[in-house]
Design an enzyme around this catalytic site. Structure first.
Site, short mmCIF file in Angstrom:
data_model
loop_
_atom_site.label_atom_id
_atom_site.label_comp_id
_atom_site.label_asym_id
_atom_site.label_seq_id
_atom_site.Cartn_x
_atom_site.Cartn_y
_atom_site.Cartn_z
N LYS A 1 -5.80 -5.16 9.89
CA LYS A 1 -7.26 -6.13 9.89
C LYS A 1 -6.63 -7.28 10.46
O LYS A 1 -6.41 -8.41 9.65
CB LYS A 1 -7.17 -6.07 8.23
CG LYS A 1 -8.64 -6.51 7.90
CD LYS A 1 -8.94 -6.09 6.51
CE LYS A 1 -10.16 -6.75 6.01
NZ LYS A 1 -11.57 -6.38 6.71
N1 PMP Z 1 -13.92 -0.91 8.21
C1 PMP Z 1 -13.81 -2.16 8.58
C2 PMP Z 1 -13.96 -2.38 10.07
C3 PMP Z 1 -13.67 -3.30 7.66
O1 PMP Z 1 -13.97 -4.58 7.97
C4 PMP Z 1 -13.78 -2.98 6.48
C5 PMP Z 1 -14.02 -4.03 5.20
N2 PMP Z 1 -12.59 -4.39 4.70
C6 PMP Z 1 -13.69 -1.59 5.89
C7 PMP Z 1 -13.91 -0.65 6.82
C8 PMP Z 1 -13.75 -1.05 4.63
O2 PMP Z 1 -12.49 -1.43 3.89
P1 PMP Z 1 -12.01 -1.80 2.40
O3 PMP Z 1 -12.98 -0.67 1.58
O4 PMP Z 1 -10.83 -1.71 2.13
O5 PMP Z 1 -12.87 -3.12 2.22
#
Ligand code: PMP
Length: 313
Positions: free
Chosen positions: A159
């Site tokens: 991330k």
């Molecule tokens: N994909 C991307 C590219 C994201 O930025 C996010 C948000 N964090 C998600 C998927 C969903 O992840 P999460 O459920 O952990 O927030």
């Protein structure tokens, strides 16, 4: 961000919003060298406590992102938890909030890459945040002309702030073209994910989502939906590659993620998804999800980390 907090946590202390600065020549400003997390804090049903959703899982992913970027974590896990609680209290928030944790590279030697020659720090921002646009009524999406980044070049599993230039290109393109959002395909031409959320479709009563090897972030909400569907809602699930045309033919589709929560997708490339309205399975997932995050499902209280609202530090 809906409302700016008065205090943020940076350099190991609480400082005023206007003082939370990095140098223009820092690696994070110049080259997007940071990793981050987005976490939601929900007010419980009586409105007395804020509860952070799956905080340990977000911390795991945060530390995994640092590991992959070869960043030496500047603080212990407990320090981030304290900083989240502290920012909430310092700002006196007693409403739904959104947390940004970030670890970033600062000034380096001759713009070099080596981690031991670059400054590093973390920051925590907690700000009020309500429901995403499109949550009740659903959104119209387009298949992006941009491909999702891949594990071979710029891993979506990390991330990293820089990854979101790919998301930015796709999202802005979609908005300029009159859509609410974008869906990105991977280099194999299969569905990956949205700019900031993972995808589920419903076909013949089965909830289907692309695998973590399809060029996606390992989403915590996606894992939550898979668990709820199986354990609580009796909906069969499948983790497999998804073709673009399957989304056109799906009975239902939705994005899931911390910011987007459970947002129905009601059309893709102007093909109506199902009836063109949020479907029954999407609605039941939404309902269960919101009961959990508001503390109305005691069986899932282990997913909630309470922080007393309005407590002085
Ligand atoms: N994909 C991307 C590219 C994201 O930025 C996010 C948000 N964090 C998600 C998927 C969903 O992840 P999460 O459920 O952990 O927030």
């Amino acid at each position: 961000m809906s409302r700016q907090p008065e205090y943020v946590w940076m350099g190991g202390d609480y400082i005023r919003w206007q003082d939370a600065k990095v140098h223009v020549a820092s690696e994070c400003a110049m080259r997007g060298a940071n990793v981050f997390e987005g976490i939601r804090g929900y007010l419980d049903a009586p409105g007395t406590r804020l509860m952070f959703f799956r905080l340990p899982d977000h911390l795991d992913r945060f530390f995994n992102s640092m590991k992959l970027m070869r960043m030496q974590p500047p603080y212990a896990r407990a320090t981030y938890v304290e900083a989240i609680a502290g920012c909430t209290a310092q700002n006196g928030f007693a409403e739904d909030v959104y947390v940004r944790l970030t670890t970033y590279f600062g000034l380096g030697k001759n713009y070099g890459y080596l981690p031991d020659e670059v400054e590093i720090d973390s920051a925590v921002i907690v700000s009020p945040r309500g429901r995403p646009e499109g949550l009740p009524q659903g959104i119209h999406c387009m298949t992006s002309t941009w491909l999702r980044i891949s594990d071979r070049a710029m891993p979506p599993r990390i991330k990293a702030g820089a990854n979101y230039q790919n998301s930015r290109l796709a999202f802005v393109e979609a908005r300029i073209n009159g859509y609410d959002g974008a869906l990105l395909l991977n280099a194999d031409g299969r569905v990956a994910e949205g700019p900031g959320a993972c995808l589920f479709i419903v076909r013949a009563g089965t909830l289907i989502t692309p695998p973590v090897t399809a060029g996606i972030l390992e989403s915590i909400t996606r894992a939550t939906v898979l668990e709820l569907a199986t354990r609580e809602l009796g909906i069969p699930t499948a983790i497999r590659d998804v073709d673009r045309t399957e989304v056109y033919l799906a009975d239902e589709a939705f994005f899931c993620g911390t910011a987007q929560e459970i947002t129905p997708i009601i059309s893709l490339d102007r093909y109506a998804v199902g009836s063109g309205e949020p479907g029954a399975i999407t609605r039941s997932v939404q309902q269960f999800f919101f009961q959990i995050v508001r503390g109305e499902r005691p069986a899932y209280s282990h997913w909630l980390t309470p922080v007393p609202a309005k407590v002085a530090v």
